[in-house]
Design a protein around this motif. Structure first.
Motif, mmCIF file in Angstrom:
data_model
loop_
_atom_site.group_PDB
_atom_site.id
_atom_site.type_symbol
_atom_site.label_atom_id
_atom_site.label_comp_id
_atom_site.label_asym_id
_atom_site.label_seq_id
_atom_site.Cartn_x
_atom_site.Cartn_y
_atom_site.Cartn_z
ATOM 1 N N MET A 29 0.617 -0.660 -0.153
ATOM 2 C CA MET A 29 -0.335 0.186 -0.386
ATOM 3 C C MET A 29 1.143 1.428 -0.075
ATOM 4 O O MET A 29 0.356 2.294 -0.523
ATOM 5 C CB MET A 29 -0.774 -0.096 1.460
ATOM 6 C CG MET A 29 -1.903 -0.892 1.589
ATOM 7 S SD MET A 29 -3.472 -0.882 0.106
ATOM 8 C CE MET A 29 -4.559 0.406 1.039
ATOM 9 N N ASN A 30 1.826 1.629 0.750
ATOM 10 C CA ASN A 30 2.590 2.300 1.188
ATOM 11 C C ASN A 30 3.134 2.790 -0.493
ATOM 12 O O ASN A 30 3.579 3.705 -1.062
ATOM 13 C CB ASN A 30 4.131 2.227 2.207
ATOM 14 C CG ASN A 30 3.745 2.418 3.586
ATOM 15 O OD1 ASN A 30 2.368 2.549 3.270
ATOM 16 N ND2 ASN A 30 4.124 2.065 3.716
ATOM 17 N N ARG A 31 3.727 1.508 -0.942
ATOM 18 C CA ARG A 31 4.707 1.497 -2.539
ATOM 19 C C ARG A 31 3.489 2.315 -3.352
ATOM 20 O O ARG A 31 3.797 3.328 -4.092
ATOM 21 C CB ARG A 31 5.072 0.411 -2.740
ATOM 22 C CG ARG A 31 5.648 0.733 -4.664
ATOM 23 C CD ARG A 31 6.265 1.574 -4.334
ATOM 24 N NE ARG A 31 7.160 1.595 -5.836
ATOM 25 C CZ ARG A 31 7.970 2.078 -6.448
ATOM 26 N NH1 ARG A 31 7.859 3.636 -5.592
ATOM 27 N NH2 ARG A 31 8.287 2.374 -7.365
ATOM 28 N N ILE A 32 2.522 1.735 -3.047
ATOM 29 C CA ILE A 32 1.059 2.230 -4.362
ATOM 30 C C ILE A 32 1.152 3.644 -3.956
ATOM 31 O O ILE A 32 0.641 4.804 -4.972
ATOM 32 C CB ILE A 32 0.278 1.232 -4.512
ATOM 33 C CG1 ILE A 32 -0.048 0.283 -5.005
ATOM 34 C CG2 ILE A 32 -1.468 1.826 -4.947
ATOM 35 C CD1 ILE A 32 0.335 -0.047 -6.047
ATOM 36 N N GLN A 33 0.767 4.232 -2.965
ATOM 37 C CA GLN A 33 0.382 5.577 -2.030
ATOM 38 C C GLN A 33 0.790 6.445 -2.759
ATOM 39 O O GLN A 33 1.059 7.716 -2.896
ATOM 40 C CB GLN A 33 0.103 5.359 -0.733
ATOM 41 C CG GLN A 33 -0.624 6.436 -0.604
ATOM 42 C CD GLN A 33 -2.595 6.920 -0.758
ATOM 43 O OE1 GLN A 33 -3.101 5.914 -0.768
ATOM 44 N NE2 GLN A 33 -2.521 8.611 -1.771
ATOM 45 N N SER A 34 2.797 6.447 -3.250
ATOM 46 C CA SER A 34 3.278 6.898 -2.962
ATOM 47 C C SER A 34 3.762 7.677 -4.374
ATOM 48 O O SER A 34 3.556 8.162 -5.357
ATOM 49 C CB SER A 34 4.900 6.424 -2.593
ATOM 50 O OG SER A 34 5.030 5.315 -3.411
ATOM 51 N N ILE A 35 3.402 6.184 -5.277
ATOM 52 C CA ILE A 35 3.280 6.232 -7.127
ATOM 53 C C ILE A 35 1.739 7.351 -6.791
ATOM 54 O O ILE A 35 1.743 8.206 -8.013
ATOM 55 C CB ILE A 35 3.291 5.006 -7.596
ATOM 56 C CG1 ILE A 35 4.738 4.327 -7.497
ATOM 57 C CG2 ILE A 35 2.711 5.242 -9.536
ATOM 58 C CD1 ILE A 35 4.441 3.094 -7.305
ATOM 59 N N LEU A 36 0.903 6.939 -6.581
ATOM 60 C CA LEU A 36 -0.044 7.913 -7.117
ATOM 61 C C LEU A 36 -0.469 9.259 -6.371
ATOM 62 O O LEU A 36 -0.770 10.116 -7.158
ATOM 63 C CB LEU A 36 -1.417 7.130 -5.662
ATOM 64 C CG LEU A 36 -2.394 5.345 -6.116
ATOM 65 C CD1 LEU A 36 -3.389 5.128 -5.741
ATOM 66 C CD2 LEU A 36 -2.443 5.553 -7.590
#
Length: 71
Positions: A29-36
């Motif tokens: 989730m952290n990886r996705i959120q940073s990219i988003l």
């Protein structure tokens, strides 16, 4: 950059929540959120709609800003 492309490809199929992308792409989730966050800052994606979960929390539904302009 590869994860960014994977997220954009995922969103080409239609709007998704962060957790849906994390499950589909097998990313944290952290990886996705940073990219988003990066994509939203670039105005490539937006979350104008929200969904409500079972606990009445509002969850952003991410979409491509303009599917034709994102290659």
């Amino acid at each position: 950059m590869q994860d960014t492309s994977r997220i954009l490809n995922c969103l080409r199929g239609g709007p998704m929540t962060t957790i849906e992308m994390a499950c589909t792409l097998h990313l944290t989730m952290n990886r996705i959120q940073s990219i988003l966050n990066e994509l939203a800052a670039q105005r490539s994606i937006y979350a104008r709609r929200w969904v409500t979960d079972a606990s009445d929390n509002q969850i952003p539904l991410w979409e491509l800003e303009d599917a034709d302009s994102i290659a």
